[in-house]
Scaffold this motif. Structure first.
Motif, PDB file in Angstrom:
ATOM      1  N   TRP A  49      -9.630  -0.847  -3.344  1.00  0.00           N
ATOM      2  CA  TRP A  49      -8.253  -0.886  -2.853  1.00  0.00           C
ATOM      3  C   TRP A  49      -7.484  -2.028  -3.522  1.00  0.00           C
ATOM      4  CZ3 TRP A  49      -5.346   1.639   1.134  1.00  0.00           C
ATOM      5  CH2 TRP A  49      -5.976   2.757   1.680  1.00  0.00           C
ATOM      6  N   ASP A  50      -8.142  -3.161  -3.658  1.00  0.00           N
ATOM      7  CA  ASP A  50      -7.513  -4.336  -4.257  1.00  0.00           C
ATOM      8  C   ASP A  50      -7.178  -4.083  -5.721  1.00  0.00           C
ATOM      9  OD1 ASP A  50      -6.512  -6.905  -4.178  1.00  0.00           O
ATOM     10  OD2 ASP A  50      -8.398  -7.835  -4.735  1.00  0.00           O
ATOM     11  N   MET A  51      -8.106  -3.477  -6.461  1.00  0.00           N
ATOM     12  CA  MET A  51      -7.887  -3.194  -7.874  1.00  0.00           C
ATOM     13  C   MET A  51      -6.807  -2.138  -8.068  1.00  0.00           C
ATOM     14  SD  MET A  51      -9.637  -5.027 -10.001  1.00  0.00           S
ATOM     15  CE  MET A  51      -9.509  -3.979 -11.438  1.00  0.00           C
ATOM     16  N   THR A  52      -6.805  -1.130  -7.188  1.00  0.00           N
ATOM     17  CA  THR A  52      -5.864  -0.021  -7.341  1.00  0.00           C
ATOM     18  C   THR A  52      -4.430  -0.449  -7.074  1.00  0.00           C
ATOM     19  OG1 THR A  52      -7.601   1.520  -6.641  1.00  0.00           O
ATOM     20  CG2 THR A  52      -5.333   2.332  -6.623  1.00  0.00           C
ATOM     21  N   PHE A  53      -4.228  -1.274  -6.056  1.00  0.00           N
ATOM     22  CA  PHE A  53      -2.868  -1.620  -5.642  1.00  0.00           C
ATOM     23  C   PHE A  53      -2.520  -3.088  -5.913  1.00  0.00           C
ATOM     24  CE2 PHE A  53      -4.315   1.892  -2.903  1.00  0.00           C
ATOM     25  CZ  PHE A  53      -3.362   2.832  -3.215  1.00  0.00           C
ATOM     26  N   ALA A  54      -3.316  -4.007  -5.373  1.00  0.00           N
ATOM     27  CA  ALA A  54      -2.963  -5.431  -5.454  1.00  0.00           C
ATOM     28  C   ALA A  54      -2.997  -5.959  -6.884  1.00  0.00           C
ATOM     29  CB  ALA A  54      -3.905  -6.253  -4.571  1.00  0.00           C
ATOM     30  N   PHE A  55      -3.814  -5.374  -7.767  1.00  0.00           N
ATOM     31  CA  PHE A  55      -3.865  -5.845  -9.148  1.00  0.00           C
ATOM     32  C   PHE A  55      -2.697  -5.311  -9.965  1.00  0.00           C
ATOM     33  CE2 PHE A  55      -5.166  -5.488 -13.601  1.00  0.00           C
ATOM     34  CZ  PHE A  55      -5.541  -6.799 -13.866  1.00  0.00           C
ATOM     35  N   SER A  56      -2.264  -4.089  -9.687  1.00  0.00           N
ATOM     36  CA  SER A  56      -1.217  -3.461 -10.501  1.00  0.00           C
ATOM     37  C   SER A  56       0.199  -3.850 -10.072  1.00  0.00           C
ATOM     38  CB  SER A  56      -1.361  -1.938 -10.454  1.00  0.00           C
ATOM     39  OG  SER A  56      -1.322  -1.467  -9.121  1.00  0.00           O
ATOM     40  N   ILE A  57       0.389  -4.152  -8.780  1.00  0.00           N
ATOM     41  CA  ILE A  57       1.734  -4.476  -8.289  1.00  0.00           C
ATOM     42  C   ILE A  57       2.342  -5.690  -9.018  1.00  0.00           C
ATOM     43  CG2 ILE A  57       3.055  -5.264  -6.282  1.00  0.00           C
ATOM     44  CD1 ILE A  57       2.426  -2.317  -6.207  1.00  0.00           C
ATOM     45  N   PRO A  58       1.609  -6.793  -9.241  1.00  0.00           N
ATOM     46  CA  PRO A  58       2.207  -7.920  -9.975  1.00  0.00           C
ATOM     47  C   PRO A  58       2.686  -7.543 -11.379  1.00  0.00           C
ATOM     48  CG  PRO A  58       0.228  -8.648  -8.856  1.00  0.00           C
ATOM     49  CD  PRO A  58       0.272  -7.163  -8.715  1.00  0.00           C
ATOM     50  N   ILE A  59       1.979  -6.632 -12.040  1.00  0.00           N
ATOM     51  CA  ILE A  59       2.409  -6.188 -13.370  1.00  0.00           C
ATOM     52  C   ILE A  59       3.745  -5.468 -13.268  1.00  0.00           C
ATOM     53  CG2 ILE A  59       1.795  -4.787 -15.373  1.00  0.00           C
ATOM     54  CD1 ILE A  59      -1.140  -5.125 -14.581  1.00  0.00           C
ATOM     55  N   LEU A  60       3.865  -4.558 -12.291  1.00  0.00           N
ATOM     56  CA  LEU A  60       5.120  -3.831 -12.097  1.00  0.00           C
ATOM     57  C   LEU A  60       6.254  -4.779 -11.728  1.00  0.00           C
ATOM     58  CD1 LEU A  60       3.761  -0.741 -10.092  1.00  0.00           C
ATOM     59  CD2 LEU A  60       4.338  -0.867 -12.518  1.00  0.00           C
ATOM     60  N   LEU A  61       5.964  -5.751 -10.860  1.00  0.00           N
ATOM     61  CA  LEU A  61       6.986  -6.726 -10.478  1.00  0.00           C
ATOM     62  C   LEU A  61       7.457  -7.536 -11.684  1.00  0.00           C
ATOM     63  CD1 LEU A  61       5.804  -8.235  -7.059  1.00  0.00           C
ATOM     64  CD2 LEU A  61       7.945  -7.032  -7.521  1.00  0.00           C
ATOM     65  N   ALA A  62       6.509  -7.964 -12.507  1.00  0.00           N
ATOM     66  CA  ALA A  62       6.869  -8.748 -13.689  1.00  0.00           C
ATOM     67  C   ALA A  62       7.729  -7.924 -14.645  1.00  0.00           C
ATOM     68  CB  ALA A  62       5.603  -9.232 -14.397  1.00  0.00           C
ATOM     69  N   LEU A  63       7.384  -6.652 -14.823  1.00  0.00           N
ATOM     70  CA  LEU A  63       8.180  -5.789 -15.699  1.00  0.00           C
ATOM     71  C   LEU A  63       9.593  -5.607 -15.152  1.00  0.00           C
ATOM     72  CD1 LEU A  63       5.543  -3.031 -16.579  1.00  0.00           C
ATOM     73  CD2 LEU A  63       6.397  -4.847 -18.069  1.00  0.00           C
ATOM     74  N   ILE A  92      -2.085  -4.337   2.143  1.00  0.00           N
ATOM     75  CA  ILE A  92      -0.660  -4.659   2.246  1.00  0.00           C
ATOM     76  C   ILE A  92      -0.469  -6.163   2.432  1.00  0.00           C
ATOM     77  CG2 ILE A  92       1.405  -4.376   3.686  1.00  0.00           C
ATOM     78  CD1 ILE A  92       0.454  -1.495   4.199  1.00  0.00           C
ATOM     79  N   GLN A  93      -1.312  -6.777   3.251  1.00  0.00           N
ATOM     80  CA  GLN A  93      -1.232  -8.224   3.437  1.00  0.00           C
ATOM     81  C   GLN A  93      -1.478  -8.955   2.117  1.00  0.00           C
ATOM     82  OE1 GLN A  93      -4.247  -8.654   6.444  1.00  0.00           O
ATOM     83  NE2 GLN A  93      -2.765  -8.834   8.089  1.00  0.00           N
ATOM     84  N   THR A  94      -2.481  -8.512   1.357  1.00  0.00           N
ATOM     85  CA  THR A  94      -2.793  -9.141   0.074  1.00  0.00           C
ATOM     86  C   THR A  94      -1.623  -9.019  -0.896  1.00  0.00           C
ATOM     87  OG1 THR A  94      -5.151  -8.615   0.368  1.00  0.00           O
ATOM     88  CG2 THR A  94      -4.419  -9.173  -1.855  1.00  0.00           C
ATOM     89  N   ILE A  95      -1.033  -7.828  -0.950  1.00  0.00           N
ATOM     90  CA  ILE A  95       0.106  -7.606  -1.847  1.00  0.00           C
ATOM     91  C   ILE A  95       1.280  -8.499  -1.449  1.00  0.00           C
ATOM     92  CG2 ILE A  95       1.833  -5.917  -2.573  1.00  0.00           C
ATOM     93  CD1 ILE A  95      -0.361  -3.774  -2.328  1.00  0.00           C
ATOM     94  N   TRP A  96       1.595  -8.519  -0.162  1.00  0.00           N
ATOM     95  CA  TRP A  96       2.739  -9.301   0.303  1.00  0.00           C
ATOM     96  C   TRP A  96       2.559 -10.794   0.009  1.00  0.00           C
ATOM     97  CZ3 TRP A  96       3.476 -13.010   4.262  1.00  0.00           C
ATOM     98  CH2 TRP A  96       4.816 -13.298   4.564  1.00  0.00           C
TER      99      TRP A  96
END
Length: 305
Positions: A86-100, A171-175
């Motif tokens: 779950w962490d790799m699928t969502f929490a790892f990719s979200i920062p890349i999308l945010l940076a872009l 969701i907590q990790t992402i936030w």
């Protein structure tokens, strides 16, 4: 030999301020990372604190055999692996999308304001994050359940539900960490050659095509390095986060190696057994880093070494 020593001393003097800046970091790793490694020998002993390491009985692989034959092992492994996925699928990719997305903003003032807002959660402890989550999700006045009831639904006890544990955890990790995770990617994006964008625009590339063919390839090596390091933490989750989320109702899906080590090592005083679990986690992490690095090099990337 004398010439080599003289040359080394000369280099030390010339770069003394650089070595002075490195000293606190090196000291930290020596004191808190390398010196404690001597303690892993107790995983091969029946360690007794009053006897010490030198006086405790050696038992070989007894604790590892106990770990791998325990009915809890596969449950812990499954729970830890699922949270990692779950962490790799969502929490790892979200920062890349945010940076872009931040990189595409043209207003520097608005960009700085957004960066500040998404960085703030990183400085909150997991106690605060989990407490805020409980306040929002509780069935007794929580805003989420209040809205569910208002829209004709029924209250859901998210914090006690096994099915909701992993989504809420992710969701907590992402936030909390997604904004902070953009820092490295934004630094990598700043190093992308602007002439490549100009050439792409001259060829008629749209903003999306520029992002896909220029921006992403420009930070690909950074993504690969962080991915390799992330894979090494496959069995090493945030203990504070998981521990605060575990309760008697969701323990079947929430119990992981980190919480089990705390239960057996601290609560029950089984120091050798808990150290064996920690050594197993470290060995898996080392194997995963080496394998991921080798795979990256096979695919044409630089890797981390």
């Amino acid at each position: 030999m004398v010439y080599r020593i003289t040359g080394m001393c000369k280099q030390l003097v010339m770069n003394r301020w650089m070595y002075a800046m490195m000293a606190p970091g090196i000291l930290f790793f020596v004191v808190f990372k390398y010196v404690p490694m001597w303690g892993v020998v107790i995983s091969f002993q029946d360690y007794q604190p009053f006897l010490g390491i030198s006086g405790s009985e050696w038992v070989g692989l007894k604790h590892f055999e106990r770990l791998f034959s325990s009915p809890d092992f596969w449950l812990l492994f499954k729970n830890t692996l699922m949270l990692f996925v779950w962490d790799m699928t969502f929490a790892f990719s979200i920062p890349i999308l945010l940076a872009l997305m931040l990189n595409e903003l043209r207003s520097l003032l608005f960009k700085r304001a957004v960066q500040t807002l998404i960085y703030i959660p990183h400085f909150m402890s997991w106690v605060i994050v989990v407490s805020l989550t409980y306040i929002m999700l509780t069935t007794e006045g929580g805003i989420v359940n209040e809205l569910l009831v208002k829209w004709g639904g029924t209250p859901v006890n998210f914090m006690l539900s096994q099915g909701w544990f992993r989504p809420v955890y992710t969701i907590q990790t992402i936030w909390k960490e997604a904004g902070w995770g953009t820092i490295i990617y934004l630094a990598a994006l700043a190093g992308v050659d602007q002439q490549l964008y100009e050439a792409a625009r001259m060829d008629g590339a749209s903003r999306w095509q520029q992002m896909w063919h220029v921006t992403l390839p420009g930070i690909r090596s950074t993504i690969v390095v962080l991915l390799i390091l992330k894979v090494g933490d496959m069995l090493d989750l945030s203990f504070d986060h998981v521990f605060l989320m575990v309760n008697s109702m969701n323990r079947e899906v929430a119990d992981v190696f980190d919480t089990f080590v705390y239960l057996t090592g601290i609560s029950q005083g089984q120091f050798s057994y808990s150290t064996a679990i920690g050594l197993f986690k470290s060995a898996v992490g080392l194997v995963m880093v080496v394998a991921a690095n080798r795979l990256a090099k096979m695919l044409g990337e630089e890797g981390i070494y």
